[in-house]
Enzyme design. Sequence first.
Site, PDB file in Angstrom:
ATOM      1  N   SER A   1     -10.071   1.404  -2.474  1.00  0.00           N
ATOM      2  CA  SER A   1      -9.345   0.131  -1.837  1.00  0.00           C
ATOM      3  C   SER A   1      -9.050   0.557  -0.591  1.00  0.00           C
ATOM      4  O   SER A   1      -8.116   1.361  -0.394  1.00  0.00           O
ATOM      5  CB  SER A   1      -8.080   0.009  -2.812  1.00  0.00           C
ATOM      6  OG  SER A   1      -7.276  -0.982  -2.346  1.00  0.00           O
TER       7      SER A   1
ATOM      8  N   ASP B   1     -10.431 -10.398  -5.583  1.00  0.00           N
ATOM      9  CA  ASP B   1      -9.063 -11.104  -5.966  1.00  0.00           C
ATOM     10  C   ASP B   1      -8.660 -12.193  -5.633  1.00  0.00           C
ATOM     11  O   ASP B   1      -8.481 -13.249  -6.318  1.00  0.00           O
ATOM     12  CB  ASP B   1      -7.943 -10.018  -5.722  1.00  0.00           C
ATOM     13  CG  ASP B   1      -8.089  -8.622  -6.663  1.00  0.00           C
ATOM     14  OD1 ASP B   1      -8.653  -8.714  -7.575  1.00  0.00           O
ATOM     15  OD2 ASP B   1      -7.387  -7.832  -6.343  1.00  0.00           O
TER      16      ASP B   1
ATOM     17  N   ASP C   1       2.635  -3.828  -1.913  1.00  0.00           N
ATOM     18  CA  ASP C   1       2.425  -4.733  -1.009  1.00  0.00           C
ATOM     19  C   ASP C   1       3.022  -6.036  -1.744  1.00  0.00           C
ATOM     20  O   ASP C   1       3.599  -6.983  -1.015  1.00  0.00           O
ATOM     21  CB  ASP C   1       0.886  -5.176  -0.900  1.00  0.00           C
ATOM     22  CG  ASP C   1       0.322  -4.138   0.228  1.00  0.00           C
ATOM     23  OD1 ASP C   1       1.182  -3.785   1.164  1.00  0.00           O
ATOM     24  OD2 ASP C   1      -0.807  -3.732  -0.131  1.00  0.00           O
TER      25      ASP C   1
ATOM     26  N   ARG D   1       2.572  -6.866   6.489  1.00  0.00           N
ATOM     27  CA  ARG D   1       2.789  -7.707   5.270  1.00  0.00           C
ATOM     28  C   ARG D   1       4.016  -8.664   5.658  1.00  0.00           C
ATOM     29  O   ARG D   1       3.913  -9.954   5.436  1.00  0.00           O
ATOM     30  CB  ARG D   1       3.277  -6.869   3.914  1.00  0.00           C
ATOM     31  CG  ARG D   1       2.090  -6.008   3.453  1.00  0.00           C
ATOM     32  CD  ARG D   1       0.765  -6.744   3.591  1.00  0.00           C
ATOM     33  NE  ARG D   1      -0.103  -6.042   2.831  1.00  0.00           N
ATOM     34  CZ  ARG D   1      -1.504  -6.217   2.855  1.00  0.00           C
ATOM     35  NH1 ARG D   1      -2.044  -7.187   3.712  1.00  0.00           N
ATOM     36  NH2 ARG D   1      -2.330  -5.311   2.253  1.00  0.00           N
TER      37      ARG D   1
HETATM   38  N1  ARG Z   1       0.080   3.088   0.252  1.00  0.00           N
HETATM   39  C1  ARG Z   1       0.029   2.114   1.445  1.00  0.00           C
HETATM   40  C2  ARG Z   1       1.265   1.333   1.524  1.00  0.00           C
HETATM   41  O1  ARG Z   1       1.824   0.937   0.554  1.00  0.00           O
HETATM   42  C3  ARG Z   1      -1.320   1.610   1.569  1.00  0.00           C
HETATM   43  C4  ARG Z   1      -1.395   0.507   0.719  1.00  0.00           C
HETATM   44  C5  ARG Z   1      -2.999  -0.137   0.832  1.00  0.00           C
HETATM   45  N2  ARG Z   1      -3.176  -1.230   0.179  1.00  0.00           N
HETATM   46  C6  ARG Z   1      -4.319  -1.521  -0.147  1.00  0.00           C
HETATM   47  N3  ARG Z   1      -4.556  -2.839  -0.469  1.00  0.00           N
HETATM   48  N4  ARG Z   1      -5.390  -0.716  -0.050  1.00  0.00           N
HETATM   49  O2  ARG Z   1       1.543   0.692   2.577  1.00  0.00           O
END
Ligand code: ARG
Length: 405
Positions: free
Chosen positions: A174, A14, A123, A94
């Site tokens: 992921s 990405d 995110d 983040r």
């Molecule tokens: N669900 C988790 C969160 O929102 C993990 C997100 C994981 N992100 C990823 N790009 N795989 O904090």
Amino acid sequence: MKNLVVLAYSGGLDTSVAIKWLQDNCNFEVVALVADVGQPGDLEVIRKRALANGAKEALLVDLKEEFVEGYIAAALRANALYQGKYPVSTALARPLIAQALVAHAHEYGARAVAHGCTAKGNDQVRFDVSVALLDPYLDIIAPAREWKMSREEEIEYALRHGLDIPVTKSSPYSVDENLWGRSIECGLLEDPWYAPGEDVYEWTCSPKECPADPLYVEVVFERGIPVQLDGVSLSRVEILRRLNQLGGTYGVGRIDMMEDRVVGIKSREIYECPAATILITAHADLESLVLPKDVLDYKRGVDYLYADLIYSGKWFSPLKEALDGFISITQERVNGTVRLKLECGRCVVVGRKSDYSLYDPALATYGKGDLFSHQSARGFIELYGLPMRTWALKGDEADEEALGQ
Ligand code: ARG
């Protein structure tokens, strides 16, 4: 001169495609920022990939120290577990990365920052809200939220433009990693009934393969922050690395949960968070030893709220700052040692001690040396139970009267 954008670059498909897309669709020159938050892998290779993919400049920024001291420490002091389970590891990194984006945007005179998040996750919320709180005048671009390419189309786009994309066998999941944990989602895991296979896990052993003998670890806390592991003073980064490694060997910190995303979607998530699990277990136990009951009870509510605000992107919000004030005062006496046993996928506290312990053997003992006032107990209960006795008596009286009529 073209406008500049600072892009959070992970080296994945990405963000690699995003460099080219930002140039072609928005007429931006791209400064790529690779954030080191303790994830495994060769980040210098990733930085070079950004340049190969057309970034004007690519920076590797070491954020580990700040992550641990400013972010993980705060989450630990709040025993932060989103919905009681997830140590908010991805969520916590983040705002830190957003802060680095904003700082570098200012340094380079960039008008915008960019990230590789899609439209369905948390995110994007965390990046966008953090950037807005830090500099409400900066533009935020999320190419993967705008383009309408499928994964296959992205690969095709990358090949067409000769982009350098990761050639590792594409993972069916992921994954996001940092010092506080590893998050795994997508693929087969999207079926909440599907039992995750061992291929999902990388940091933790299957409980079946754990060493037969348990391992004991001792953590010393000062003001709610770990300062020693097994009698040795270590940097916080080192404590986390060791506990991730030791906990991983014992299969500690595997989490499989249904989670509510900020954007309203329920999702199935897997985490591996050995150090976070061990440290939160130890820290919460030590708090139970040194904090009075009313503070403890109230703090558990604050802890829950704190995890929720980290999860939902409110790290730089006024609520977070206000809760920090409360938490900071509660941690003034959270000093002491916790002993834990790691075995077959779990970690349990087996001992705790503190100079500030509120546990008083002379009060608690059923044996000799008991100083508790037994006579006072009776009088206390008489007054304490008075409203309830009154309630019961009043009910009886009223019932009788009603019957008599
Ligand atoms: N669900 C988790 C969160 O929102 C993990 C997100 C994981 N992100 C990823 N790009 N795989 O904090």
